[in-house]
Each structure stands twice: as C-alpha cells, then as structure tokens.
Scaffold this active site. Sequence first.
Site, PDB file in Angstrom:
ATOM      1  N   ASP A   6       0.773  -1.097   0.066  1.00 13.51           N
ATOM      2  CA  ASP A   6      -0.057   0.048   0.008  1.00 13.51           C
ATOM      3  C   ASP A   6       0.892   1.320   0.202  1.00 13.51           C
ATOM      4  OD1 ASP A   6      -2.091   1.599   0.162  1.00 13.51           O
ATOM      5  OD2 ASP A   6      -3.238   0.550   1.712  1.00 13.51           O
ATOM      6  N   TRP A   7       0.413   2.483  -0.337  1.00 12.46           N
ATOM      7  CA  TRP A   7       1.243   3.493  -0.556  1.00 12.46           C
ATOM      8  C   TRP A   7       1.671   4.055   0.698  1.00 12.46           C
ATOM      9  CZ3 TRP A   7      -0.391   1.303  -4.634  1.00 12.46           C
ATOM     10  CH2 TRP A   7       0.080   1.850  -5.768  1.00 12.46           C
TER      11      TRP A   7
END
Length: 817
Positions: free
Chosen positions: A276-277
């Site tokens: 995920d970012w």
Amino acid sequence: MLVLTALLAALLGDLAVVAQDSDYGSSPPVYPSPQTQGIGWEAAFARAEAFVANLTLEEKAQLVTGTSGPCVGNIGAIPRLGFDGLCLQDGPLAIRQATYASVFPAGLTAAASWDKSLMYLRGLYMGAEFKGKGSHIALGPVVGPLGRTAYGGRNWEGFSPDPYLTGVAVGETITGMQQGGVQACLKHYIGNEQETQRNPSLSPDNVTIESFSANIDDRTMHELYLWPFANGVKAGVSSIMCSYNRLNGSYACQNSKSQNGLLKEELGFQGYIMSDWGGTRSGLASINAGLDMTMPGMHFFFSGDSTASLFGGNITTAVNNGSLSETRVDDMILRILTPYFFLQQDEYPPIDGEEPTLNSRFPPYKYQFNLGASNVDVRDGHGQLIRDLGSAGTVLLKNVDNTLPLKAPTSIGVFGNDAGDVVDGLYSLGGAFGNSDGYEYGTLAVAGGSGTGRLSYLVSPLEAIKTRAAQDGTLVQYVLNNTLLSQPSTLAGVLPVPQVCLVFLKTWASEGADRAGLEADWNSTAVVTSVASYCNNTVVVTHSAGINVLPWADHPNVTAILAAHLPGQESGNSIVDILYGVVNPSGKLPYTIAHNESDYDFAPLLNSTALLETEDPNAWQWNFTEGLLIDYRHFDYENQSVAFEFGFGLSYTTFSMSGIAVQQQGASGAGGGGGPYSSNNNTTVIGATPPPPPSPGKVPPGGNPALWETLYTVTVTVTNTGGVAGAAVPQLYVSLPQVPDAEGHPTPVNVLRGFEKVLLQPGESQTVEFDLARRDLSYWDTNTQQWTIPEGSIGLNAGFSSRDFRQRTQVNVVSGW
Ligand SMILES: *[C@@H]1O[C@H](CO)[C@@H](O)[C@H](O)[C@H]1NC(C)=O
Ligand SMILES: *[C@@H]1O[C@H](CO)[C@@H](O)[C@H](O)[C@H]1NC(C)=O
Ligand SMILES: *[C@@H]1O[C@H](CO)[C@@H](O)[C@H](O)[C@H]1NC(C)=O
Ligand SMILES: *[C@@H]1O[C@H](CO)[C@@H](O)[C@H](O)[C@H]1NC(C)=O
Ligand SMILES: *[C@@H]1O[C@H](CO)[C@@H](O)[C@H](O)[C@H]1NC(C)=O
Ligand SMILES: *[C@@H]1O[C@H](CO)[C@@H](O)[C@H](O)[C@H]1NC(C)=O
Ligand SMILES: *[C@@H]1O[C@H](CO)[C@@H](O)[C@H](O)[C@H]1NC(C)=O
Ligand SMILES: *[C@@H]1O[C@H](CO)[C@@H](O)[C@H](O)[C@H]1NC(C)=O
Ligand SMILES: *[C@@H]1O[C@H](CO)[C@@H](O)[C@H](O)[C@H]1NC(C)=O
Ligand SMILES: *[C@@H]1O[C@H](CO)[C@@H](O)[C@H](O)[C@H]1NC(C)=O
Ligand SMILES: *[C@@H]1O[C@H](CO)[C@@H](O)[C@H](O)[C@H]1NC(C)=O
Ligand SMILES: *[C@@H]1O[C@H](CO)[C@@H](O)[C@H](O)[C@H]1NC(C)=O
C-alpha cells in the site's frame, strides 16, 4: 491509500520498523520466499524469463520500485527492451480521477445484488475502461476490510462480512476485470479492519506509535479473512496489495508467515505483492518476507529527496554486497511481468494524456511515459449495466400493504438532503479523510477516499422522480434541507399532503476515518420522524456506505424501506425503476441490521483516549477474540433477535421452495488412500482430510486443488407464487458440528455456502443447483494444518435468508479409508 497519517509518517523519517512481538500472537518465520513457476500462465512465464535474462541489475531494481509519473503508481519504462512501464490507478469502483469514465456501483452494492453475472459484467466493463485509459493495473477489488466491525470506514469498498459471498463476488470481479484486459490488484492483505491507527503516529513526546496490530488466530484467519483472498488467487489475480497495519505484531508488508507462507506457499499465488502507498516499512526485511514491489516507490514521498527509496538503489547495493540474492530479485520481476505478458500488455493503449494533470504531485518524471490523446471517452454504454446493478443491489426491507410499487400517485413528496443533485462538484473526495459526514447537499452515489470516482454525470433521485412523475401528471413537492425537515412545522407548508412521501437519507464513509455511528447522517432520525408524523405513507430510502441501524423502522407511518447502498452514476434511474416497479426488487442484505447500535459491540473499533495518548509504541493491540463469530455468525450463535437478517430482502412477488435433494459427486479424494466415497442410505463415508497438496512450488493458484472439487450437489425447486415476474435468491447454508478449537472458538451455527439468482415468471418453477466443494464442508484444523471435514451430521439448510430456511437435509459423515 494515501492520507494524512501516511504523510505525517513519511515526514518523520525512517520508518523501518523491526517486527515486534505482540502480546497476543507472534508471526512464525517462513523463509525463503517461494519462487513463482507461472502456474496457469506458462507461455507468459517463458516470455518473462526471457525478458529478465536481458535486464541489468539497475533495471531489475527499477522494475520493482515505484517512481514519479502520470499515474497514481508508476514503474519506469525500459525503452531499449520495448517496455513502456506500468501505470497503476485507483480504484475498486472506477478509474478514480479519470475524466469521461464511468462510476460503477460500489462493491457493497454488487454484494447486495447477489447476482454473479452482474458482478462479472461490472468487472469486465471496469477492466475495459482501465485498459482504454492505458492503465495496466487497477487497484481493486477490495476484500480487506472484510467488515469485522460495522464502523469500518472502508467496508463499502469491499463486499460483505460474509467470506463466502465476498469470495464469489471477488472471483467474478477479478475474472471480469482481467478479461477486460487490466491486471486486478486485490487488497488490502490482511487484517486492515479499521482505519483508525492503520498507520504509525507520533505521540506528544515524538515517540513513533506503531500501527494497530490485528492479532488473528490461525483458524479465524483461514475461515474468515483469508477465505476470499483464496478465491481471488484461484481466479488468477495478478497482484495483491499488502496493508498498512501490523498482523500479530509484524507489519503486513514484511510478515513472512502471511506473505511467503499463506499466500505464496499455501495458496500458490503466482503473481506479485505490492505495498500500500507508503506501507513498506523496511527494504531487505520486506523483500525476504515476500514483498515484490514498493509503492509509490519513494520513501519520503511528498517531500525531501524524491528518489530515495527503501528499494531502488538499496537493492542494487544489497545484491552487489551479497546480502540479497539476485534469484529473489528475479522472482520479484517474474511475478510482475508474467501477468503483464499473460494479459498481452506489451501491446496496450497509451496513458490518457489528461492523467499527468490529475496526478501532478511527483514531477519531474525520471522516465518517459507513453502518453496518448487526452480525455478519451471509455464509457462505452456502460450506464445501462450501472443502472441495472444499482437496482439489483437495492434491498426492499419493508413494504406494508403493497405501498410499493407506486401506482400513478397524484402527488409525491421528496425529502432529505440525499435526494437532490450534488452541489460540491462531481468528484466526491469532498469530506474524505476524516469528515464522517461528508458533504451536506446532494445524493450519495459513491463514498470517499481513494475508492471514490470522478462522476462524468450523475442522475439524482429528485431529477429521475420528476422525469418519471411527469408521465402521470403527478405533483412533486420537495424539501431538501435536513435542518428544516427535523422541525415538523416545516412540513405544514407542503400542500396538499402528498399521497406518498419519499425520504432520502445518506451515510458517508471514507478511507482514513472510521464511522462515528451507525444511524444515517444529518439528523436522519429526526427527519424521518418529522416527515412520518405528517405523512402516513412514508417511504425511506438510504444511500449508505455500510450498515445502518434504523430506529424508525417500526414507525407505523413508515410504510416502506429501501436500502439502496451506493449505486453509482445512475442512482436516480436505479431507484425510480424500483419505486415504479419497472424492476422488481431482488437485492438481499449482505450484512445484518441489528436492533441497536450496541448490538455490534462484539467487534468494536480499537479506539480509546488511553490509546490516543499512549507513549507505548506497541500499545495498539487488536485481538480478534470473537473468532469466527462476526455479523450473522455472532447473532445466530447468541440466538439474538435482529431487525433484518443477513440474506433478507422482499420482492413485489412471493416465492416457495420445495424438493431438496443431495447428490454425491466425484469419486476421488477420500482421505489419504484416495478410495471412492461410499454412500449407503444417507451416511457418507468420506476422507476427513483431503489428499495432500502438490509439493511446494507446484501448488496451483487457489491452493490444494482437492479443496475446490465438488463433493455434493444440493438441488431445490423454487417457484414464483405471486402475481408478477421477479428474481429469487435461494441460499444454501451449511451447519457443521462443533469441532475442537485451540482458542476455544465456537463453530458458527450456519454459514452461507451457496446462492443463485433466478428470474421467474408468475407460476414458473426452476430447479437450482448448489455445488458444495470440499472447502465448503470443512473447517481449518490447526493441528494438521489442513481443511478437514468434521465427522458427524452436517446440516444443509436452504431458504431465502439466513433465518428463513424452507428446506433442510443433512449428510452424515463418518471418516474412513
Ligand atoms: C490480547 O491477547 C493476549 C493473549 O491472550 C493478552 O495477553 C492481551 O492482554 C490481549 N490484549 C488486549 C488488548 O486485550
Ligand atoms: C498469529 O498468532 C496466532 C497465535 O495466537 C497463530 O495461530 C497464527 O497462525 C498467527 N498468524 C500469523 C499470520 O502469524
Ligand atoms: C534480449 O536482447 C536481445 C539483444 O538486445 C534481443 O535480441 C532480444 O529480443 C531481447 N529479448 C527480450 C525478451 O527482450
Ligand atoms: C516534536 O517534534 C517537533 C518537530 O520536530 C518539535 O517541534 C517538537 O518540539 C517536538 N516535541 C517534543 C515534545 O519534543
Ligand atoms: C536506501 O534506503 C534509505 C532508507 O530509506 C534511503 O535513505 C536511501 O536513500 C536508500 N538508498 C538508495 C540508493 O535509494
Ligand atoms: C437549512 O436550514 C437552516 C435552518 O433554517 C438554515 O440555517 C440553513 O442555512 C439552510 N441551509 C441552506 C443551504 O439553505
Ligand atoms: C476515537 O476516539 C476519539 C477520542 O475518544 C474520538 O474523538 C474519535 O471520534 C474516535 N474515532 C472514532 C472513529 O470513533
Ligand atoms: C444536524 O446534523 C448535523 C451534522 O450531522 C449537526 O451538526 C447538527 O447539530 C444537527 N442538528 C440538529 C438540530 O440535530
Ligand atoms: C401518522 O400520520 C398521521 C397523518 O396522516 C398523523 O396524524 C399521525 O400522528 C402519524 N403517526 C405518528 C405515530 O406519527
Ligand atoms: C393517510 O393520510 C391521508 C392524507 O392525509 C388521509 O387521506 C388518509 O385518511 C390517511 N390514512 C390513514 C389510515 O390515516
Ligand atoms: C446407513 O449405512 C451405514 C453404512 O453402511 C450403516 O452403518 C448405518 O447403520 C445405516 N443407517 C441406517 C439408518 O440404515
Ligand atoms: C438421514 O439419516 C438420518 C439418520 O441417520 C435421518 O434422521 C434422516 O432423516 C435421513 N435423511 C434423509 C434425507 O433420508
């Protein structure tokens, strides 16, 4: 994905956090990271192998490290090898920021439709739109959160707290998306069941307080949270996104048990895991624990040195000094490029030229990207499917004396701030990331955060009602201000009293913020009570990002209730089709509506003043102590009354069910010995444990193939006993005997294991088949680490909801062979 907490965390500097022992469980080490063999993708795997052979070490590092570019996530091009790079875009219901693209119904709506073919078509059309915009990877669908807590801010992005329904939905979605040409990225893996403290924070004394740790025992992991990921892997998903939170004390993106062990070994996942970012918390530790790609690549994104990464140059250094094996790096690339070649993405449309302006936070770009024309229209007539699915995902909860469908009323009242057009723009990020109420005026077609979509148009309920009402010369009066509506005197000005009053309520939710309550927003109860005190034929419609309690449901003047979920851009048309009976409602609840908010206390959010003020980095421990008992599994086990149960939904017609029968299938797979099943009378001799899985490295996507073999087919006959055509949703629930459980967790009373949607004319009957695979009849035995069919009597209950069984039978299992 990217939110303020991530921004804050990113600004803090080095987040490389070593896995911590939790006070609940810990994650056993599983190394090395299994190598993909490209099972199911053999020709593409061979192309990827040839491609890898041509790469320099620097190019290899580049292929696994995100970079700045026109998309939400980008992998740089390698022109000398004809590789144009990769464009990754949000999200699960639309190509989030794109212009001239469709906004589809949310996952929640797809689940509420219980319609496999509409789920598939939604995936197919979304896939085609991503491809048309030159996006190689779509960051969806979502099955984590599954929906452990009703307050979860992102539950609507996924499907249902029932893993079977979610598993079917995600399988159909991924199959559709990838047939449309785009790589699906199934997220968030795993235990990301709330938004609060999903990322680390700073204490007042500047101590880094780690993300919450989801502490999940092995059986619960397999039977609930991992279950739909298994369906996704079986469907051939290209990539999986690891989540921000910790799992058993260890960050999800560097948890070797969940990534190497469960996903790549047990489930035979052949594709790649991306972070995920900002979810990558370490370099080598994450890579060895199974992480294959870091996003957005830069460690200090938004500020500082935009080229610094935990991967990137650190990979080159680590390989050169021998601390990282190049074989592992090659495996990362094979995992990334095999689905790319499988979907023939080396021949792909260019990235829409408008996109750099929509993703402008990272320039200057280091790599060239293949940009095409701007504002390419990819909608391609998908509005009809969106309209159909919006209706199909609308659940009729109450309908006193056939209030609905409407029969050319002389006058209609339309009330509530969810009825009209939006006033804050068509890109409903508005209110995202922290404001639990969202925007005040305008219908809620889609909720907020990275799972939202830019609307290219929106049909509001009021607009569609006016259009339809004009055909009958119906008077349409409306008041949209909830503050005014909560004062009953306001209604005195609405004259004459409408024959039917439609109240539109909404419930906002967004990534980055969990819900603060379960009633609809904006003084909804006061609004309903106020309208109903004046209008004895009040129909309430909710547009909601999740479960609502409905304190007014039994109000005598509330004559009909429709849970319309998040329908997407055709919202008004979808609801008018239901209100006027053009479409007979056939949606069913994909969750349980309890009587009171406190009924959901069995799985509360992890959030307290003490935690918010803690100086203990490891304080956020979230023990999933309820085990398997979430949603209807909890209420059934406690034998607790609910307002509207899982699987419930009314129709304008009625259905009956008859003639349950069970047929045993297949002749292989008895335990160990592989002998045939025997079935004398109704007692089945069956292997308790499946044949062993293929040897490591040979496990196909989805895990042991024996788990997916049909053992029984159950049939029932469904008849439309009413006066109009309609679709029924017969459902099959399996009741397993209690089994020994290491944590003392009970086995649920009933679990959904089959459903179909069948359209029937009045008087028409149809026989429906439910195939029960070995997994469907098994529990996860933590001792043998196998799915196991328990000995004893297994109940098979068929009906029209989790509490409306019409036909029952059983199979009696004795182990043998
Ligand atoms: C979580 O479970 C462990 C092991 O049972 C226990 O020691 C710990 O106190 C629990 N933590 C919380 C916050 O309930
Ligand atoms: C988490 O810990 C529990 C023991 O409490 C164990 O059963 C389970 O397998 C662990 N899961 C992971 C992914 O580490
Ligand atoms: C590898 O490079 C050689 C020489 O540049 C080229 O002929 C060949 O096509 C390349 N193979 C792949 C798979 O790119
Ligand atoms: C925490 O860090 C910030 C930013 O560096 C600083 O301004 C503040 O004084 C620090 N607070 C404490 C209690 O040290
Ligand atoms: C390696 O990772 C560290 C920690 O984020 C970072 O500061 C450094 O710049 C990285 N090195 C390279 C060459 O990217
Ligand atoms: C809604 O009504 C309240 C109460 O009269 C008023 O204060 C508010 O300004 C109104 N909102 C709009 C948008 O007119
Ligand atoms: C978390 O707790 C704090 C303090 O009690 C409260 O202000 C906040 O609204 C809570 N968040 C949620 C999502 O419940
Ligand atoms: C109505 O709801 C809003 C936001 O939900 C809240 O701020 C306001 O106080 C409420 N007004 C009344 C009269 O309850
Ligand atoms: C129902 O509506 C009628 C108006 O038709 C009203 O007189 C009555 O008080 C309402 N009932 C309630 C419980 O509000
Ligand atoms: C409901 O309200 C309508 C319009 O006000 C009125 O004509 C009718 O008698 C009411 N019905 C009942 C049962 O109160
Ligand atoms: C059914 O068949 C099994 C296995 O042959 C036998 O043990 C059992 O007694 C039979 N049960 C009945 C009710 O006939
Ligand atoms: C199956 O056998 C059990 C007893 O072993 C009996 O109670 C049940 O009625 C039988 N079911 C059918 C469908 O024959």
